[in-house]
Design a protein around this motif. Structure first.
Motif, PDB file in Angstrom:
ATOM      1  N   ASN A 108       0.826  -1.213   0.000  1.00 48.01           N
ATOM      2  CA  ASN A 108       0.000   0.000   0.000  1.00 48.01           C
ATOM      3  C   ASN A 108       0.861   1.264   0.000  1.00 48.01           C
ATOM      4  OD1 ASN A 108      -2.872  -1.203   0.597  1.00 48.01           O
ATOM      5  ND2 ASN A 108      -1.486  -2.197   2.043  1.00 48.01           N
ATOM      6  N   PHE A 109       2.061   1.156  -0.554  1.00 48.21           N
ATOM      7  CA  PHE A 109       3.078   2.195  -0.452  1.00 48.21           C
ATOM      8  C   PHE A 109       2.596   3.551  -0.953  1.00 48.21           C
ATOM      9  CE2 PHE A 109       7.390   3.961  -1.492  1.00 48.21           C
ATOM     10  CZ  PHE A 109       7.910   3.878  -0.202  1.00 48.21           C
ATOM     11  N   ASP A 110       1.838   3.548  -2.025  1.00 48.27           N
ATOM     12  CA  ASP A 110       1.397   4.809  -2.630  1.00 48.27           C
ATOM     13  C   ASP A 110       0.369   5.548  -1.783  1.00 48.27           C
ATOM     14  OD1 ASP A 110       3.062   4.347  -4.752  1.00 48.27           O
ATOM     15  OD2 ASP A 110       1.505   3.565  -6.079  1.00 48.27           O
ATOM     16  N   MET A 111      -0.192   4.887  -0.786  1.00 48.20           N
ATOM     17  CA  MET A 111      -1.197   5.536   0.057  1.00 48.20           C
ATOM     18  C   MET A 111      -0.571   6.441   1.105  1.00 48.20           C
ATOM     19  SD  MET A 111      -3.974   2.501   0.774  1.00 48.20           S
ATOM     20  CE  MET A 111      -5.050   3.638   1.654  1.00 48.20           C
ATOM     21  N   PHE A 112       0.725   6.273   1.358  1.00 46.03           N
ATOM     22  CA  PHE A 112       1.373   6.992   2.455  1.00 46.03           C
ATOM     23  C   PHE A 112       2.269   8.101   1.938  1.00 46.03           C
ATOM     24  CE2 PHE A 112       0.298   2.820   3.968  1.00 46.03           C
ATOM     25  CZ  PHE A 112      -0.225   3.056   5.230  1.00 46.03           C
ATOM     26  N   ASN A 113       2.192   9.241   2.580  1.00 42.45           N
ATOM     27  CA  ASN A 113       3.006  10.389   2.200  1.00 42.45           C
ATOM     28  C   ASN A 113       3.784  10.926   3.388  1.00 42.45           C
ATOM     29  OD1 ASN A 113       2.676  10.958  -0.649  1.00 42.45           O
ATOM     30  ND2 ASN A 113       0.522  11.367  -0.181  1.00 42.45           N
ATOM     31  N   VAL A 114       4.763  11.770   3.068  1.00 44.97           N
ATOM     32  CA  VAL A 114       5.539  12.462   4.091  1.00 44.97           C
ATOM     33  C   VAL A 114       4.735  13.612   4.664  1.00 44.97           C
ATOM     34  CG1 VAL A 114       7.648  13.799   4.530  1.00 44.97           C
ATOM     35  CG2 VAL A 114       7.701  11.876   2.919  1.00 44.97           C
ATOM     36  N   ALA A 115       4.018  14.322   3.806  1.00 48.97           N
ATOM     37  CA  ALA A 115       3.365  15.564   4.230  1.00 48.97           C
ATOM     38  C   ALA A 115       2.044  15.774   3.503  1.00 48.97           C
ATOM     39  CB  ALA A 115       4.291  16.750   3.966  1.00 48.97           C
ATOM     40  N   TYR A 116       1.189  16.576   4.125  1.00 50.23           N
ATOM     41  CA  TYR A 116      -0.048  17.018   3.506  1.00 50.23           C
ATOM     42  C   TYR A 116      -0.199  18.494   3.840  1.00 50.23           C
ATOM     43  CZ  TYR A 116      -5.010  17.678   2.553  1.00 50.23           C
ATOM     44  OH  TYR A 116      -6.205  18.156   2.067  1.00 50.23           O
ATOM     45  N   GLU A 117      -0.727  19.268   2.913  1.00 52.82           N
ATOM     46  CA  GLU A 117      -0.936  20.694   3.190  1.00 52.82           C
ATOM     47  C   GLU A 117      -2.295  21.142   2.676  1.00 52.82           C
ATOM     48  OE1 GLU A 117       0.891  23.488  -0.172  1.00 52.82           O
ATOM     49  OE2 GLU A 117       2.443  22.244   0.751  1.00 52.82           O
ATOM     50  N   GLU A 118      -2.778  22.227   3.255  1.00 54.83           N
ATOM     51  CA  GLU A 118      -4.062  22.788   2.864  1.00 54.83           C
ATOM     52  C   GLU A 118      -4.103  24.247   3.321  1.00 54.83           C
ATOM     53  OE1 GLU A 118      -7.192  20.798   4.940  1.00 54.83           O
ATOM     54  OE2 GLU A 118      -6.314  21.177   6.916  1.00 54.83           O
ATOM     55  N   ILE A 119      -5.134  24.936   2.906  1.00 52.39           N
ATOM     56  CA  ILE A 119      -5.340  26.331   3.307  1.00 52.39           C
ATOM     57  C   ILE A 119      -6.549  26.404   4.238  1.00 52.39           C
ATOM     58  CG2 ILE A 119      -5.809  28.679   2.534  1.00 52.39           C
ATOM     59  CD1 ILE A 119      -3.078  27.644   1.691  1.00 52.39           C
ATOM     60  N   ILE A 120      -6.345  27.019   5.404  1.00 53.04           N
ATOM     61  CA  ILE A 120      -7.436  27.279   6.341  1.00 53.04           C
ATOM     62  C   ILE A 120      -7.437  28.777   6.631  1.00 53.04           C
ATOM     63  CG2 ILE A 120      -8.432  26.800   8.610  1.00 53.04           C
ATOM     64  CD1 ILE A 120      -7.020  24.127   8.619  1.00 53.04           C
ATOM     65  N   ASP A 121      -8.539  29.422   6.353  1.00 51.92           N
ATOM     66  CA  ASP A 121      -8.647  30.876   6.577  1.00 51.92           C
ATOM     67  C   ASP A 121      -7.480  31.629   5.958  1.00 51.92           C
ATOM     68  OD1 ASP A 121     -10.934  30.315   8.019  1.00 51.92           O
ATOM     69  OD2 ASP A 121      -9.934  30.418   9.970  1.00 51.92           O
ATOM     70  N   ASP A 122      -7.171  31.299   4.714  1.00 52.30           N
ATOM     71  CA  ASP A 122      -6.124  31.978   3.946  1.00 52.30           C
ATOM     72  C   ASP A 122      -4.710  31.745   4.480  1.00 52.30           C
ATOM     73  OD1 ASP A 122      -8.011  33.099   2.189  1.00 52.30           O
ATOM     74  OD2 ASP A 122      -8.374  34.766   3.570  1.00 52.30           O
ATOM     75  N   GLU A 123      -4.524  30.783   5.371  1.00 55.05           N
ATOM     76  CA  GLU A 123      -3.192  30.444   5.857  1.00 55.05           C
ATOM     77  C   GLU A 123      -2.865  28.994   5.532  1.00 55.05           C
ATOM     78  OE1 GLU A 123      -1.224  32.434   9.375  1.00 55.05           O
ATOM     79  OE2 GLU A 123      -3.264  32.156  10.121  1.00 55.05           O
ATOM     80  N   LYS A 124      -1.614  28.762   5.184  1.00 54.13           N
ATOM     81  CA  LYS A 124      -1.174  27.412   4.850  1.00 54.13           C
ATOM     82  C   LYS A 124      -0.960  26.597   6.119  1.00 54.13           C
ATOM     83  CE  LYS A 124       2.754  24.996   2.747  1.00 54.13           C
ATOM     84  NZ  LYS A 124       3.946  25.145   1.892  1.00 54.13           N
ATOM     85  N   PHE A 125      -1.504  25.391   6.139  1.00 56.18           N
ATOM     86  CA  PHE A 125      -1.270  24.423   7.203  1.00 56.18           C
ATOM     87  C   PHE A 125      -0.501  23.245   6.609  1.00 56.18           C
ATOM     88  CE2 PHE A 125      -4.051  26.901   9.626  1.00 56.18           C
ATOM     89  CZ  PHE A 125      -4.193  26.403  10.908  1.00 56.18           C
ATOM     90  N   LEU A 126       0.614  22.889   7.252  1.00 60.90           N
ATOM     91  CA  LEU A 126       1.444  21.773   6.818  1.00 60.90           C
ATOM     92  C   LEU A 126       1.419  20.701   7.898  1.00 60.90           C
ATOM     93  CD1 LEU A 126       3.528  20.657   4.709  1.00 60.90           C
ATOM     94  CD2 LEU A 126       5.302  21.667   6.175  1.00 60.90           C
ATOM     95  N   TYR A 127       1.090  19.469   7.495  1.00 60.95           N
ATOM     96  CA  TYR A 127       1.007  18.343   8.415  1.00 60.95           C
ATOM     97  C   TYR A 127       2.126  17.351   8.106  1.00 60.95           C
ATOM     98  CZ  TYR A 127      -3.745  20.207   8.752  1.00 60.95           C
ATOM     99  OH  TYR A 127      -4.830  21.038   8.898  1.00 60.95           O
ATOM    100  N   THR A 128       2.886  16.983   9.115  1.00 58.06           N
ATOM    101  CA  THR A 128       3.886  15.917   9.020  1.00 58.06           C
ATOM    102  C   THR A 128       3.882  15.182  10.352  1.00 58.06           C
ATOM    103  OG1 THR A 128       5.657  17.381   9.784  1.00 58.06           O
ATOM    104  CG2 THR A 128       5.389  17.168   7.391  1.00 58.06           C
ATOM    105  N   HIS A 129       4.687  14.128  10.440  1.00 56.43           N
ATOM    106  CA  HIS A 129       4.713  13.368  11.687  1.00 56.43           C
ATOM    107  C   HIS A 129       5.366  14.148  12.821  1.00 56.43           C
ATOM    108  CE1 HIS A 129       4.707  10.001  14.380  1.00 56.43           C
ATOM    109  NE2 HIS A 129       6.021  10.066  14.538  1.00 56.43           N
ATOM    110  N   ALA A 130       6.472  14.846  12.546  1.00 54.02           N
ATOM    111  CA  ALA A 130       7.219  15.511  13.614  1.00 54.02           C
ATOM    112  C   ALA A 130       7.493  16.983  13.344  1.00 54.02           C
ATOM    113  CB  ALA A 130       8.543  14.785  13.861  1.00 54.02           C
ATOM    114  N   GLY A 131       7.095  17.490  12.182  1.00 59.13           N
ATOM    115  CA  GLY A 131       7.280  18.900  11.878  1.00 59.13           C
ATOM    116  C   GLY A 131       8.577  19.207  11.157  1.00 59.13           C
ATOM    117  N   VAL A 132       8.512  20.175  10.252  1.00 54.22           N
ATOM    118  CA  VAL A 132       9.690  20.624   9.496  1.00 54.22           C
ATOM    119  C   VAL A 132      10.274  21.835  10.208  1.00 54.22           C
ATOM    120  CG1 VAL A 132      10.543  21.493   7.292  1.00 54.22           C
ATOM    121  CG2 VAL A 132       8.679  19.811   7.332  1.00 54.22           C
ATOM    122  N   THR A 133      11.402  21.663  10.872  1.00 52.89           N
ATOM    123  CA  THR A 133      12.046  22.816  11.491  1.00 52.89           C
ATOM    124  C   THR A 133      12.877  23.559  10.446  1.00 52.89           C
ATOM    125  OG1 THR A 133      14.081  21.663  12.145  1.00 52.89           O
ATOM    126  CG2 THR A 133      12.212  21.580  13.689  1.00 52.89           C
TER     127      THR A 133
END
Length: 268
Positions: A108-133
Protein backbone atom coordinates in the motif's frame (compact mmCIF):
# COMPACT_ATOMS: atom_id res chain seq x y z
CA UNK A 1 -20.42 21.14 14.72
CA UNK A 2 -20.64 23.16 11.50
CA UNK A 3 -17.22 24.81 11.35
CA UNK A 4 -15.03 21.71 11.16
CA UNK A 5 -12.33 22.05 8.55
CA UNK A 6 -9.93 19.21 9.39
CA UNK A 7 -9.61 16.37 11.88
CA UNK A 8 -6.08 15.31 12.83
CA UNK A 9 -5.42 11.81 14.16
CA UNK A 10 -2.01 11.60 15.84
CA UNK A 11 0.19 8.60 16.65
CA UNK A 12 -1.99 5.49 16.73
CA UNK A 13 0.37 2.74 17.99
CA UNK A 14 -2.42 0.18 17.91
CA UNK A 15 -4.93 2.36 19.75
CA UNK A 16 -8.52 2.54 18.53
CA UNK A 17 -9.38 6.14 19.50
CA UNK A 18 -9.37 7.04 15.79
CA UNK A 19 -12.62 5.11 15.24
CA UNK A 20 -14.58 7.75 17.15
CA UNK A 21 -13.86 10.20 14.34
CA UNK A 22 -15.57 8.03 11.75
CA UNK A 23 -18.47 7.23 14.07
CA UNK A 24 -19.20 10.89 14.84
CA UNK A 25 -18.25 12.48 11.53
CA UNK A 26 -19.48 10.14 8.85
CA UNK A 27 -18.76 10.57 5.18
CA UNK A 28 -22.47 11.03 4.52
CA UNK A 29 -22.92 13.83 7.07
CA UNK A 30 -19.52 15.52 6.71
CA UNK A 31 -18.39 14.90 3.13
CA UNK A 32 -16.20 18.00 2.86
CA UNK A 33 -13.95 17.73 5.90
CA UNK A 34 -10.34 16.52 5.74
CA UNK A 35 -9.01 13.72 7.96
CA UNK A 36 -5.24 13.41 8.38
CA UNK A 37 -3.48 10.52 10.13
CA UNK A 38 -0.04 11.61 11.33
CA UNK A 39 1.54 8.12 11.27
CA UNK A 40 3.00 5.57 13.72
CA UNK A 41 0.32 2.94 13.23
CA UNK A 42 1.98 -0.08 14.83
CA UNK A 43 4.63 -0.75 17.55
CA UNK A 44 2.26 -0.48 20.54
CA UNK A 45 3.44 0.40 24.03
CA UNK A 46 3.49 -2.70 26.22
CA UNK A 47 2.26 -0.76 29.27
CA UNK A 48 -0.98 0.08 27.43
CA UNK A 49 -1.89 -3.60 27.12
CA UNK A 50 -2.18 -3.65 23.32
CA UNK A 51 -0.68 -6.78 21.81
CA UNK A 52 1.29 -6.51 18.58
CA UNK A 53 -1.08 -8.67 16.53
CA UNK A 54 -4.05 -6.50 17.51
CA UNK A 55 -2.07 -3.42 16.45
CA UNK A 56 -1.51 -4.98 13.03
CA UNK A 57 -5.23 -5.74 12.65
CA UNK A 58 -6.00 -2.17 13.67
CA UNK A 59 -3.56 -0.91 11.03
CA UNK A 60 -5.21 -3.02 8.33
CA UNK A 61 -8.56 -1.56 9.32
CA UNK A 62 -7.18 1.98 8.96
CA UNK A 63 -5.97 1.16 5.44
CA UNK A 64 -9.38 -0.26 4.52
CA UNK A 65 -11.11 2.88 5.85
CA UNK A 66 -8.72 5.10 3.89
CA UNK A 67 -9.40 3.18 0.68
CA UNK A 68 -13.14 3.69 1.11
CA UNK A 69 -13.09 7.31 2.29
CA UNK A 70 -11.57 9.99 0.06
CA UNK A 71 -11.46 12.44 2.97
CA UNK A 72 -8.57 10.49 4.50
CA UNK A 73 -4.86 11.23 4.07
CA UNK A 74 -2.28 8.85 5.52
CA UNK A 75 1.14 10.13 6.56
CA UNK A 76 3.94 7.97 7.91
CA UNK A 77 6.16 8.33 10.96
CA UNK A 78 9.42 6.88 12.18
CA UNK A 79 7.65 3.75 13.46
CA UNK A 80 6.39 3.14 9.92
CA UNK A 81 9.41 3.99 7.84
CA UNK A 82 11.72 1.53 9.54
CA UNK A 83 9.67 -1.31 8.07
CA UNK A 84 10.66 -0.49 4.50
CA UNK A 85 13.82 1.60 4.85
CA UNK A 86 17.04 -0.19 5.68
CA UNK A 87 17.81 2.14 8.57
CA UNK A 88 21.18 1.93 10.34
CA UNK A 89 19.21 1.57 13.55
CA UNK A 90 15.55 1.16 14.34
CA UNK A 91 13.37 2.52 17.10
CA UNK A 92 10.98 0.27 19.03
CA UNK A 93 10.15 -2.35 16.40
CA UNK A 94 8.05 -5.51 16.14
CA UNK A 95 10.76 -7.98 15.11
CA UNK A 96 8.42 -10.96 15.35
CA UNK A 97 5.99 -9.52 12.79
CA UNK A 98 8.49 -7.43 10.87
CA UNK A 99 7.99 -9.12 7.49
CA UNK A 100 4.20 -9.03 7.82
CA UNK A 101 4.16 -5.31 8.55
CA UNK A 102 6.71 -4.58 5.84
CA UNK A 103 4.51 -6.33 3.28
CA UNK A 104 1.47 -4.32 4.36
CA UNK A 105 3.38 -1.08 3.84
CA UNK A 106 4.89 -2.10 0.51
CA UNK A 107 1.55 -3.39 -0.81
CA UNK A 108 0.00 0.00 0.00
CA UNK A 109 3.08 2.19 -0.45
CA UNK A 110 1.40 4.81 -2.63
CA UNK A 111 -1.20 5.54 0.06
CA UNK A 112 1.37 6.99 2.45
CA UNK A 113 3.01 10.39 2.20
CA UNK A 114 5.54 12.46 4.09
CA UNK A 115 3.36 15.56 4.23
CA UNK A 116 -0.05 17.02 3.51
CA UNK A 117 -0.94 20.69 3.19
CA UNK A 118 -4.06 22.79 2.86
CA UNK A 119 -5.34 26.33 3.31
CA UNK A 120 -7.44 27.28 6.34
CA UNK A 121 -8.65 30.88 6.58
CA UNK A 122 -6.12 31.98 3.95
CA UNK A 123 -3.19 30.44 5.86
CA UNK A 124 -1.17 27.41 4.85
CA UNK A 125 -1.27 24.42 7.20
CA UNK A 126 1.44 21.77 6.82
CA UNK A 127 1.01 18.34 8.41
CA UNK A 128 3.89 15.92 9.02
CA UNK A 129 4.71 13.37 11.69
CA UNK A 130 7.22 15.51 13.61
CA UNK A 131 7.28 18.90 11.88
CA UNK A 132 9.69 20.62 9.50
CA UNK A 133 12.05 22.82 11.49
CA UNK A 134 13.94 25.63 9.80
CA UNK A 135 17.17 23.93 10.85
CA UNK A 136 16.41 20.67 9.07
CA UNK A 137 15.24 22.60 6.02
CA UNK A 138 18.57 24.47 6.07
CA UNK A 139 20.36 21.13 6.22
CA UNK A 140 18.62 19.88 3.09
CA UNK A 141 19.29 23.08 1.17
CA UNK A 142 22.96 23.20 2.24
CA UNK A 143 23.72 19.60 1.26
CA UNK A 144 22.01 20.00 -2.06
CA UNK A 145 24.00 23.16 -2.76
CA UNK A 146 27.31 21.61 -1.65
CA UNK A 147 26.67 18.49 -3.67
CA UNK A 148 26.24 20.55 -6.82
CA UNK A 149 29.19 22.84 -6.12
CA UNK A 150 31.76 20.28 -4.99
CA UNK A 151 30.77 17.19 -6.94
CA UNK A 152 29.49 18.63 -10.18
CA UNK A 153 31.30 16.85 -12.97
CA UNK A 154 31.98 13.88 -10.70
CA UNK A 155 28.44 12.77 -9.92
CA UNK A 156 26.32 10.77 -12.29
CA UNK A 157 23.92 12.80 -14.39
CA UNK A 158 21.04 10.97 -12.72
CA UNK A 159 22.14 12.36 -9.32
CA UNK A 160 21.98 16.02 -10.33
CA UNK A 161 18.16 16.40 -10.12
CA UNK A 162 18.19 15.08 -6.56
CA UNK A 163 20.79 17.62 -5.44
CA UNK A 164 18.84 20.35 -7.20
CA UNK A 165 15.71 19.22 -5.39
CA UNK A 166 17.46 19.46 -2.01
CA UNK A 167 18.97 22.85 -2.84
CA UNK A 168 15.55 24.20 -3.78
CA UNK A 169 13.65 22.48 -0.97
CA UNK A 170 10.81 24.46 0.58
CA UNK A 171 8.23 23.46 3.20
CA UNK A 172 5.74 22.30 0.60
CA UNK A 173 4.06 18.91 0.72
CA UNK A 174 4.68 18.06 -2.93
CA UNK A 175 8.44 18.63 -2.54
CA UNK A 176 8.69 16.82 0.79
CA UNK A 177 6.79 13.86 -0.62
CA UNK A 178 9.46 13.41 -3.30
CA UNK A 179 11.91 12.36 -0.58
CA UNK A 180 9.93 9.14 -0.19
CA UNK A 181 10.87 6.35 -2.58
CA UNK A 182 14.34 7.79 -3.17
CA UNK A 183 17.10 6.11 -1.14
CA UNK A 184 19.05 9.34 -0.63
CA UNK A 185 15.85 11.21 0.16
CA UNK A 186 14.88 8.60 2.71
CA UNK A 187 18.34 8.87 4.29
CA UNK A 188 17.52 12.54 4.95
CA UNK A 189 14.13 11.55 6.36
CA UNK A 190 15.86 9.14 8.74
CA UNK A 191 17.80 11.91 10.48
CA UNK A 192 17.25 11.58 14.22
CA UNK A 193 18.66 14.25 16.51
CA UNK A 194 20.70 13.79 19.66
CA UNK A 195 17.55 14.33 21.70
CA UNK A 196 16.12 11.16 20.13
CA UNK A 197 19.30 9.11 20.37
CA UNK A 198 20.42 9.93 16.84
CA UNK A 199 23.57 11.35 15.32
CA UNK A 200 22.38 14.78 14.19
CA UNK A 201 21.83 18.16 15.79
CA UNK A 202 18.46 18.47 14.02
CA UNK A 203 15.81 15.87 13.39
CA UNK A 204 13.83 15.38 10.21
CA UNK A 205 10.11 15.87 9.76
CA UNK A 206 9.53 12.33 11.05
CA UNK A 207 12.09 12.49 13.87
CA UNK A 208 12.26 16.05 15.28
CA UNK A 209 11.61 16.07 19.01
CA UNK A 210 9.28 18.72 20.42
CA UNK A 211 12.24 20.13 22.36
CA UNK A 212 13.82 21.11 19.02
CA UNK A 213 10.88 23.42 18.37
CA UNK A 214 11.86 25.53 21.35
CA UNK A 215 15.16 26.56 19.73
CA UNK A 216 15.14 30.15 18.52
CA UNK A 217 14.17 30.27 14.87
CA UNK A 218 13.08 26.65 14.63
CA UNK A 219 9.65 27.56 13.25
CA UNK A 220 9.19 28.53 9.61
CA UNK A 221 7.45 31.86 9.22
CA UNK A 222 4.32 32.20 7.18
CA UNK A 223 2.84 28.73 7.74
CA UNK A 224 1.12 26.72 10.44
CA UNK A 225 2.54 23.28 11.26
CA UNK A 226 0.68 20.44 12.94
CA UNK A 227 2.51 17.28 14.00
CA UNK A 228 2.64 14.49 16.59
CA UNK A 229 5.59 12.29 17.60
CA UNK A 230 6.23 13.90 21.02
CA UNK A 231 4.11 13.77 24.15
CA UNK A 232 5.04 17.08 25.66
CA UNK A 233 3.89 16.45 29.25
CA UNK A 234 3.98 13.21 31.18
CA UNK A 235 1.84 14.85 33.85
CA UNK A 236 -0.79 16.01 31.39
CA UNK A 237 -0.49 13.72 28.34
CA UNK A 238 -4.00 14.34 27.04
CA UNK A 239 -3.47 18.01 26.23
CA UNK A 240 -1.79 19.28 23.12
CA UNK A 241 1.04 21.80 23.01
CA UNK A 242 0.07 24.77 20.87
CA UNK A 243 1.88 28.04 20.20
CA UNK A 244 -0.35 30.53 18.41
CA UNK A 245 2.45 33.06 18.06
CA UNK A 246 4.95 30.71 16.41
CA UNK A 247 2.12 28.80 14.71
CA UNK A 248 2.70 25.17 15.55
CA UNK A 249 0.78 22.49 17.41
CA UNK A 250 2.00 19.14 18.74
CA UNK A 251 -1.04 16.88 19.04
CA UNK A 252 0.44 13.53 20.15
CA UNK A 253 -2.15 13.05 22.88
CA UNK A 254 -3.87 9.73 22.27
CA UNK A 255 -6.93 11.56 20.99
CA UNK A 256 -7.99 13.24 17.76
CA UNK A 257 -8.29 16.99 17.22
CA UNK A 258 -10.67 19.12 15.21
CA UNK A 259 -9.25 22.20 13.53
CA UNK A 260 -12.04 24.67 12.91
CA UNK A 261 -12.39 27.33 10.25
CA UNK A 262 -11.47 29.74 13.05
CA UNK A 263 -8.18 27.87 13.59
CA UNK A 264 -9.21 26.59 17.00
CA UNK A 265 -8.19 23.11 18.16
CA UNK A 266 -10.94 21.05 19.80
CA UNK A 267 -10.54 17.54 21.16
CA UNK A 268 -12.82 14.95 19.55
Amino acid sequence: MDNIHTIVIPDVHGRTFWKTVFEKYTKEDYPDIVIVFLGDYVDPYSFEGIDKESAIDNFKEIIDVAKADNRVHLLFGNHDMHYWYDAPYKCRVDNKNYDIIKKIFLDNFDMFNVAYEEIIDDEKFLYTHAGVTQYWLNHLQFHGKMGLETNFGKMKESQIPFCEMLRDMTPDADKLNKLKGNFQGEANLWMASYSRGGDYSDGSCIWADLSEWFYNGAEISGIWQVFGHSRWSKNDPDNLYIDYDRKFACVDTGSSWIITNGKQFIKV
